[in-house]
Design an enzyme around this catalytic site. Structure first.
Site, PDB file in Angstrom:
ATOM      1  N   LYS A  58      44.621  32.614  46.314  1.00  0.00           N
ATOM      2  CA  LYS A  58      46.000  32.258  46.684  1.00  0.00           C
ATOM      3  C   LYS A  58      46.132  30.748  46.782  1.00  0.00           C
ATOM      4  O   LYS A  58      47.089  30.160  46.292  1.00  0.00           O
ATOM      5  CB  LYS A  58      46.374  32.880  48.040  1.00  0.00           C
TER       6      LYS A  58
ATOM      7  N   GLU B 168      36.936  45.419  50.382  1.00  0.00           N
ATOM      8  CA  GLU B 168      37.461  44.368  51.248  1.00  0.00           C
ATOM      9  C   GLU B 168      36.812  44.415  52.629  1.00  0.00           C
ATOM     10  O   GLU B 168      36.730  43.400  53.319  1.00  0.00           O
ATOM     11  CB  GLU B 168      38.986  44.534  51.387  1.00  0.00           C
TER      12      GLU B 168
ATOM     13  N   HIS C 120      32.209  60.183  28.431  1.00  0.00           N
ATOM     14  CA  HIS C 120      32.194  59.842  27.007  1.00  0.00           C
ATOM     15  C   HIS C 120      32.339  58.345  26.779  1.00  0.00           C
ATOM     16  O   HIS C 120      32.570  57.908  25.657  1.00  0.00           O
ATOM     17  CB  HIS C 120      33.291  60.628  26.286  1.00  0.00           C
TER      18      HIS C 120
END
Ligand code: PA5
Length: 441
Positions: free
Chosen positions: A423, A288, A309
């Site tokens: 948003k 951010e 793995h």
């Protein structure tokens, strides 16, 4: 004090002292912006002096609330998203048993909400809350974020139904803005104890405010030691301009050198599963802060040996996009012996006499050498052990390095304009009042 420190093996990862020396003026200029507050984002630098300026009256009151709620809660629900929960979760999960949920501890167990909109998550949570005594900490700086608002409404209704409204009010603590926002207004109206997130501290830099301190104390950990670690690291970060001594300067310099050489991805790597949320917090902090203006290193994380793995093949042999930063912890908190077996059918008797920690460290060293050999530059952050004090150091180190690194990259590390796009679309799609007729972005 036992310092964490950032080490670099020049011979193997080819970055070299010369490159660091060349980067130093830029990194020092970036550091000066943080210390002098003379660049973009300077209204969000409250975290720089936070460990020094901690309000002792607030701390006493916070500890009293923690003691009061601990006495009547088996579970504390921490409601928040992003910077309003990751810092607390990182410290708590680093310190608690992996199996804490099954331990019959007298400390409250912390569960999280407000970081998801999953219907099943809340149905499952409410089922658990039906049968345990619990209290709630609701955290939102803006006080208007949808995810925690929805979670708080659901959990609060359950709390009121379970205990009645008077007792429910005594089981809620709010952490929010001093003056504004829906959560502030609700807390004032209902009379919840309220703690403040300072105006000049952004969410992802707020772990050393009540946002992190209250849940961490509620989980039974020593917030004074955490703050002391941060204070000691702050002194080093602020006072030293020497990369050999100041790990934040060195880390910021190395990341920028590697980025300019085309390494666009940084993988934060650990060998201890309980450090997973350090990586989650770090991803938000760096992602951010730096991912803007079409720039920034993409923060990614892996937990070894588990992920060797699954992702080991790519790291060893795939596209050379990345560098790795190992968080290397010297000492474990506890020990487990490998039992002897005369038959040795599994062929691991050669490990007898070695601690699991020694074996894990050899896996770590073997991985570093292999990945360097495969062309992945490797940085190492050495931590003596995981406790509140070293976590305090680590937090401040990563925060300070993030500010220096972001300014060196040429961005404002303290805003997050890109977070608004989803948003806006969500509000348009859900028909939120005020968004009628607006276009999706
Ligand atoms: O770092 C940030 O600013 C964000 O991640 C916020 O912490 C997150 O969006 C939650 O915001 P708020 O605390 O206002 O609910």
């Amino acid at each position: 004090m036992q310092n964490i420190n950032v080490k670099i093996d020049n011979a193997l990862n080819k970055i070299g002292q010369e490159a660091v020396k060349e980067m130093l003026p830029e990194v020092l200029a970036a550091k000066a912006h943080l210390v002098n507050g003379d660049a973009a984002g300077n209204d969000f630098l409250g975290w720089v002096d936070l460990p020094e300026n901690i309000d002792q009256t607030m701390l006493r009151s916070l500890k009293a609330d923690v003691a009061r709620l601990t006495a009547k809660s088996k579970v504390m629900v921490v409601i928040g998203i992003g910077g309003s929960y990751l810092g607390a979760r990182m410290v708590i999960e680093a310190l608690q048993s992996e199996f804490a949920a099954m331990d019959n501890s007298d400390k409250p167990y912390i569960v999280y909400a407000g970081h998801t909109l999953s219907e099943d998550y809340y149905a499952q949570l409410l089922k658990v809350l039906d049968r345990v005594d619990y209290s709630v900490t609701v955290i939102s700086k803006s006080g208007t974020t949808t995810e925690p608002a929805v979670a708080f409404r659901i959990v609060k209704a359950h709390l009121v139904e379970k205990y009645g409204s008077d007792e429910a009010t005594k089981r809620i603590v709010a952490i929010t803005d001093a003056r504004r926002g829906a959560l502030h207004d609700i807390a004032v109206q209902e009379g919840y104890p309220m703690y403040v997130i300072p105006d000049n501290v952004g969410g992802r830099f707020s772990v050393l405010t009540p946002v992190g301190l209250l849940p961490i104390a509620m989980a039974g950990y020593d917030i004074d030691a955490l703050l002391q670690g941060a204070r000691d690291m702050r002194k080093l970060c602020i006072e030293s301009d020497d990369v050999a001594e100041n790990p934040a300067l060195l880390y910021a310099a190395l990341r920028n050198i590697l980025y300019r050489k085309g390494r666009k991805v940084e993988m934060l790597v650990n060998f201890l599963p309980n450090l997973k949320y350090i990586s989650e917090w770090w991803k938000q902090l760096y992602g951010e802060s730096e991912g803007k203006d079409r720039k920034g290193i993409l923060p990614h994380s892996l937990s070894f040996t588990t992920d060797l793995h699954s992702m080991g093949q790519y790291v060893q042999d795939g596209e050379r996009l990345m560098f790795e930063t190992f968080i290397s912890v010297d000492q474990p908190a506890t020990s487990v012996a490998i039992p002897a077996d005369e038959q040795n059918l599994d062929g691991i008797n050669y490990l007898l006499g070695k601690s699991l920690n020694e074996i894990n460290h050899n896996a770590e060293l073997g991985t570093m050498i292999a990945h360097r050999g495969g062309g992945v530059p490797v940085l190492k952050i050495a931590v003596p052990k995981v406790d509140e004090y070293t976590l305090g150091q680590l937090i401040y180190f990563f925060e300070f390095a993030c500010g220096v690194s972001g300014y060196t990259l040429g961005v404002n590390p303290f805003d997050q304009p890109g977070v608004e796009a989803y948003k806006k679309n969500m509000f348009i799609l859900l028909g939120k009042p005020g968004y009628e007729g607006q276009q999706l972005v």
